[in-house]
Design a protein around this motif. Structure first.
Motif, mmCIF file in Angstrom:
data_model
loop_
_atom_site.group_PDB
_atom_site.id
_atom_site.type_symbol
_atom_site.label_atom_id
_atom_site.label_comp_id
_atom_site.label_asym_id
_atom_site.label_seq_id
_atom_site.Cartn_x
_atom_site.Cartn_y
_atom_site.Cartn_z
ATOM 1 N N GLN A 313 86.879 -26.166 -20.898
ATOM 2 C CA GLN A 313 87.705 -27.110 -20.103
ATOM 3 C C GLN A 313 89.237 -26.765 -20.390
ATOM 4 N N CYS A 317 91.836 -25.896 -17.315
ATOM 5 C CA CYS A 317 93.244 -26.319 -17.154
ATOM 6 C C CYS A 317 94.458 -25.787 -17.187
ATOM 7 N N THR A 330 95.629 -33.310 -18.631
ATOM 8 C CA THR A 330 94.378 -33.048 -17.815
ATOM 9 C C THR A 330 93.387 -32.584 -18.763
ATOM 10 N N TYR A 331 93.479 -31.639 -19.461
ATOM 11 C CA TYR A 331 92.424 -31.381 -20.506
ATOM 12 C C TYR A 331 91.905 -32.666 -21.281
ATOM 13 N N GLU A 332 92.836 -33.339 -21.907
ATOM 14 C CA GLU A 332 92.512 -34.476 -22.823
ATOM 15 C C GLU A 332 91.836 -35.665 -21.795
ATOM 16 N N GLN A 333 92.363 -35.978 -20.574
ATOM 17 C CA GLN A 333 91.540 -36.717 -19.746
ATOM 18 C C GLN A 333 90.051 -36.447 -19.525
ATOM 19 N N LEU A 334 89.960 -34.991 -19.279
ATOM 20 C CA LEU A 334 88.615 -34.509 -18.991
ATOM 21 C C LEU A 334 87.547 -34.930 -20.334
ATOM 22 N N PRO A 397 95.695 -31.683 -11.359
ATOM 23 C CA PRO A 397 96.597 -32.402 -12.633
ATOM 24 C C PRO A 397 96.013 -33.715 -12.398
ATOM 25 N N ALA A 398 95.924 -34.150 -13.823
ATOM 26 C CA ALA A 398 95.524 -35.668 -13.922
ATOM 27 C C ALA A 398 96.710 -36.507 -13.533
#
Length: 398
Positions: A313, A317, A330-334, A397-398
């Motif tokens: 993931q 991103c 975005t990676y952290e949100q995923l 993007p988050a």
């Protein structure tokens, strides 16, 4: 196309090379820097790779030739060997595979080398200097390298995590010591496609038959004092085996498996640890992956699988989001919600492993009803095992 061209990946275990493979597929040249002078061939115990982890390994090309034993179901028993409940595999998914960590490590490392990922040994990270255009990684031997981003895949005692946030939490002891071995004893009617979890009066034992090798087992021993693997191994295996045989003396099949185990065959892993939620996964051009960011207890059966998922993931991103900060966010949100949910579930499992004889008997009474009604395999494992990463799907993007 990604605005990121190069990455320095710190940590040459499993998460590091997988991250480098995923980044390379995303068009980013990644080099792995390992603190130790040599590879870790032959080190480590057994682990399980669940269907979600197998899917993520397939994304980076590590899906063929894994030396694992397929596990189609899990069965729970009490200390007398009586069946409390059973969970079958999920429809449409491949079975989980149990394997030596060394075998997974070798498969990942060989795949990385085959596609041109370079691993440099003897590079212990000592510091990082960030610039507007990238990062300069500084190593204890006085050398340094420059890259667009730096990925900390350096495990539960991550140096990169401390550089990102000096106040970041460290690992916490679960109150359990880990042991494992092969036993010459065979458990009557035990199936090689099933992993068994036996909740005895004083300790937990997991086991599964290994064709041609007897029975593999792992035990979690409640122990007040946290011991590192090195500290635990300072006690002779014969001494630990005396303690384990005493703890499992009244348990079936624990007592028989321990009697059939040669003292010298005992694997001692030390205290089982978890990583509390990490407040900051990234800062500037540095980011965490694998156990450096999230290390659930081994009771989750998801440690390796989650690490591989996160590696893939992160690469997606960075591939699709030109701004580094937005890509990391975005990676952290995923990932954060998923990995913390797994960790919480594993913590509950740990409490069951050391809950004492009275609570164990209560669980033995309730578990058969639960597994026949609401505690179904889909509800237990569906949300973890059915997780799939669509590599080709663009990331917003988050």
């Amino acid at each position: 196309m990604s605005a990121i061209r190069t990455a320095a990946v710190v940590g040459g275990g499993i998460a590091g090379p997988v991250t480098a493979l995923a980044l390379r597929r995303a068009g980013i040249e990644a080099t792995v820097y390992e603190a130790y002078e040599n590879t870790a061939d032959g080190l480590g115990g057994m682990l399980m790779v669940a269907p979600n982890g197998l899917n993520a390994l397939e994304v980076v090309g590590v899906d063929r030739g894994l030396a694992g034993q397929p596990i189609h179901r899990m069965a729970m028993t009490d200390g007398r060997g009586r069946r409390m409940g059973e969970f079958g595999g999920l429809t449409g998914l491949p079975p989980s595979q149990v394997m030596w960590r060394a075998d997974l490590y070798r498969a990942v490392r060989e795949r990385a080398a085959a596609v041109g990922v370079q691993t440099v040994y003897g590079k212990r990270l000592s510091g990082v200097e960030e610039t507007p255009a990238g990062v300069i990684a500084q190593f204890a031997d006085g050398t340094q390298v420059t890259a667009d981003v730096l990925v900390g895949a350096d495990g539960i005692r991550s140096t990169v995590r401390q550089l990102i946030d000096p106040a970041a939490p460290g690992p916490q002891y679960t109150g359990l010591l880990g042991f494992g071995a092969y036993s010459e004893a065979e458990v009557p009617q035990a199936r090689p496609d099933t992993m068994y979890f036996a909740f005895g009066e004083h300790a937990f034992l997991g086991y599964w038959p290994v064709p041609g090798r007897g029975t593999a087992w792992f035990g979690n021993l409640p122990y007040d004092e946290p011991l590192s693997a090195e500290q635990a191994r300072a006690t002779p295996p014969a001494a630990w085996m005396r303690i384990l045989r005493e703890k499992y003396a009244a348990d079936v099949p624990g007592r028989d498996l321990l009697r059939g185990t040669c003292d010298d065959e005992l694997l001692t892993f030390g205290g089982l640890e978890i990583l509390p939620p990490v407040p900051k996964w990234y800062r500037g051009r540095m980011v965490l992956v694998g156990d450096a960011a999230h290390a659930p207890s081994s009771s989750s059966g998801q440690g390796a699988s989650l690490a591989v998922e996160s590696a893939v993931q992160l690469a997606r991103c960075l591939r699709d989001i030109p701004d580094v900060g937005a890509a990391f966010a975005t990676y952290e949100q995923l990932r954060r919600g998923r990995v913390e949910k797994v960790a919480a579930q594993a913590a509950r499992t740990n409490s069951q492993k050391s809950m004492g004889p009275v609570a164990t008997k209560v669980m033995a009474l309730l578990m058969p009803l639960a597994t026949r009604t609401f505690l179904t395999p889909e509800k237990m494992f569906g949300w973890t095992h059915r997780y799939r990463i669509d590599w080709d799907a663009p990331v917003a993007p988050a």
